[in-house]
Design a protein around this motif. Sequence first.
Motif, PDB file in Angstrom:
ATOM      1  N   VAL A  30       3.627  -9.386  -0.689  1.00 61.48           N
ATOM      2  CA  VAL A  30       2.575  -9.137  -0.069  1.00 61.48           C
ATOM      3  C   VAL A  30       0.950  -9.249  -0.820  1.00 61.48           C
ATOM      4  N   TYR A  31       0.482  -9.795  -0.222  1.00 59.33           N
ATOM      5  CA  TYR A  31      -0.794 -10.359  -0.820  1.00 59.33           C
ATOM      6  C   TYR A  31      -1.535  -9.436  -1.113  1.00 59.33           C
ATOM      7  N   ALA A  32      -1.844  -8.775  -2.422  1.00 54.36           N
ATOM      8  CA  ALA A  32      -2.559  -7.369  -2.459  1.00 54.36           C
ATOM      9  C   ALA A  32      -4.072  -7.823  -4.118  1.00 54.36           C
ATOM     10  N   PRO A  33      -3.982  -7.078  -4.074  1.00 55.68           N
ATOM     11  CA  PRO A  33      -5.262  -7.229  -5.430  1.00 55.68           C
ATOM     12  C   PRO A  33      -3.952  -6.577  -6.574  1.00 55.68           C
ATOM     13  N   ILE A  34      -4.859  -7.264  -7.213  1.00 59.78           N
ATOM     14  CA  ILE A  34      -3.513  -7.226  -9.179  1.00 59.78           C
ATOM     15  C   ILE A  34      -3.225  -6.223  -9.797  1.00 59.78           C
ATOM     16  N   SER A  35      -1.849  -6.154  -9.635  1.00 60.02           N
ATOM     17  CA  SER A  35      -1.785  -4.667 -10.298  1.00 60.02           C
ATOM     18  C   SER A  35       0.019  -4.948 -11.054  1.00 60.02           C
ATOM     19  N   LEU A  39       4.509   0.013 -11.589  1.00 58.53           N
ATOM     20  CA  LEU A  39       3.745   0.311 -11.062  1.00 58.53           C
ATOM     21  C   LEU A  39       4.429   0.963 -10.186  1.00 58.53           C
ATOM     22  N   PRO A  40       4.277   2.348  -9.471  1.00 56.38           N
ATOM     23  CA  PRO A  40       5.096   3.052  -8.205  1.00 56.38           C
ATOM     24  C   PRO A  40       4.534   2.894  -6.805  1.00 56.38           C
ATOM     25  N   LEU A  41       5.245   2.645  -6.310  1.00 59.36           N
ATOM     26  CA  LEU A  41       4.622   2.140  -4.814  1.00 59.36           C
ATOM     27  C   LEU A  41       5.283   2.870  -4.063  1.00 59.36           C
ATOM     28  N   ILE A  42       5.336   3.000  -2.268  1.00 62.44           N
ATOM     29  CA  ILE A  42       4.823   3.980  -1.144  1.00 62.44           C
ATOM     30  C   ILE A  42       4.674   3.210  -0.116  1.00 62.44           C
ATOM     31  N   VAL A  43       5.494   2.667   0.434  1.00 62.35           N
ATOM     32  CA  VAL A  43       4.893   2.179   1.987  1.00 62.35           C
ATOM     33  C   VAL A  43       5.147   2.928   2.846  1.00 62.35           C
ATOM     34  N   LEU A  44       3.672   2.953   4.096  1.00 55.51           N
ATOM     35  CA  LEU A  44       3.513   4.216   5.126  1.00 55.51           C
ATOM     36  C   LEU A  44       3.962   3.673   6.079  1.00 55.51           C
ATOM     37  N   LYS A  45       4.458   3.530   7.545  1.00 55.92           N
ATOM     38  CA  LYS A  45       4.101   2.929   8.234  1.00 55.92           C
ATOM     39  C   LYS A  45       3.404   4.104   9.816  1.00 55.92           C
ATOM     40  N   ASN A  46       2.347   3.683  10.173  1.00 53.47           N
ATOM     41  CA  ASN A  46       1.428   3.921  10.841  1.00 53.47           C
ATOM     42  C   ASN A  46       1.890   4.092  12.849  1.00 53.47           C
ATOM     43  N   ARG A  47       2.168   4.814  13.448  1.00 52.34           N
ATOM     44  CA  ARG A  47       2.140   4.755  15.025  1.00 52.34           C
ATOM     45  C   ARG A  47       1.108   5.231  15.866  1.00 52.34           C
ATOM     46  N   ASP A  48       0.830   4.879  16.373  1.00 51.04           N
ATOM     47  CA  ASP A  48      -0.055   5.107  17.544  1.00 51.04           C
ATOM     48  C   ASP A  48      -0.519   6.381  17.937  1.00 51.04           C
ATOM     49  N   SER A  62       6.933  -7.614 -10.313  1.00 51.98           N
ATOM     50  CA  SER A  62       6.324  -8.421 -10.956  1.00 51.98           C
ATOM     51  C   SER A  62       5.425  -9.331 -10.057  1.00 51.98           C
ATOM     52  N   MET A  63       4.692  -9.649 -10.545  1.00 48.61           N
ATOM     53  CA  MET A  63       3.773 -10.776 -10.130  1.00 48.61           C
ATOM     54  C   MET A  63       3.800 -12.194 -10.169  1.00 48.61           C
ATOM     55  N   ASP A  64       4.828 -12.727  -9.371  1.00 51.34           N
ATOM     56  CA  ASP A  64       5.600 -14.494  -9.878  1.00 51.34           C
ATOM     57  C   ASP A  64       4.527 -15.168  -9.058  1.00 51.34           C
ATOM     58  N   PRO A  65       4.169 -15.840  -8.865  1.00 50.99           N
ATOM     59  CA  PRO A  65       3.266 -16.699  -7.440  1.00 50.99           C
ATOM     60  C   PRO A  65       4.055 -18.012  -7.551  1.00 50.99           C
ATOM     61  N   ASP A  66       5.023 -18.755  -8.412  1.00 52.18           N
ATOM     62  CA  ASP A  66       5.644 -19.793  -8.422  1.00 52.18           C
ATOM     63  C   ASP A  66       6.868 -19.263  -7.795  1.00 52.18           C
ATOM     64  N   ARG A  67       7.085 -17.892  -6.924  1.00 54.66           N
ATOM     65  CA  ARG A  67       9.018 -17.522  -6.698  1.00 54.66           C
ATOM     66  C   ARG A  67       9.203 -17.873  -5.517  1.00 54.66           C
TER      67      ARG A  67
END
Length: 77
Positions: A30-35, A39-48, A62-67
């Motif tokens: 993902v493109y997101a602010p630098i962290s 860092l623990p992450l939780i992905v949420l799904k929005n439904r109407d 990791s943060m690897d822009p060359d991956r």
Amino acid sequence: MLLFSFDNINCNKHKMERFLHHGRFYVAFVYAPISFPPLPLIVLKNRDGEQSTIAAVGSLKSMDPDRIILKKIVLTM
């Protein structure tokens, strides 16, 4: 933009996945602010009209822009 790939520890090139299979581990990009990890992450799904539900849990790898993420394309005539 969200991309998924299978994490290949033997190589620095990773295959892009179109579909996620149950029981396998994947890496999401993902493109997101630098962290910084770990860092623990939780992905949420929005439904109407419904409450948000948990789609995935994990941690920042990791943060690897060359991956390199490879996408297989079949060319036909």
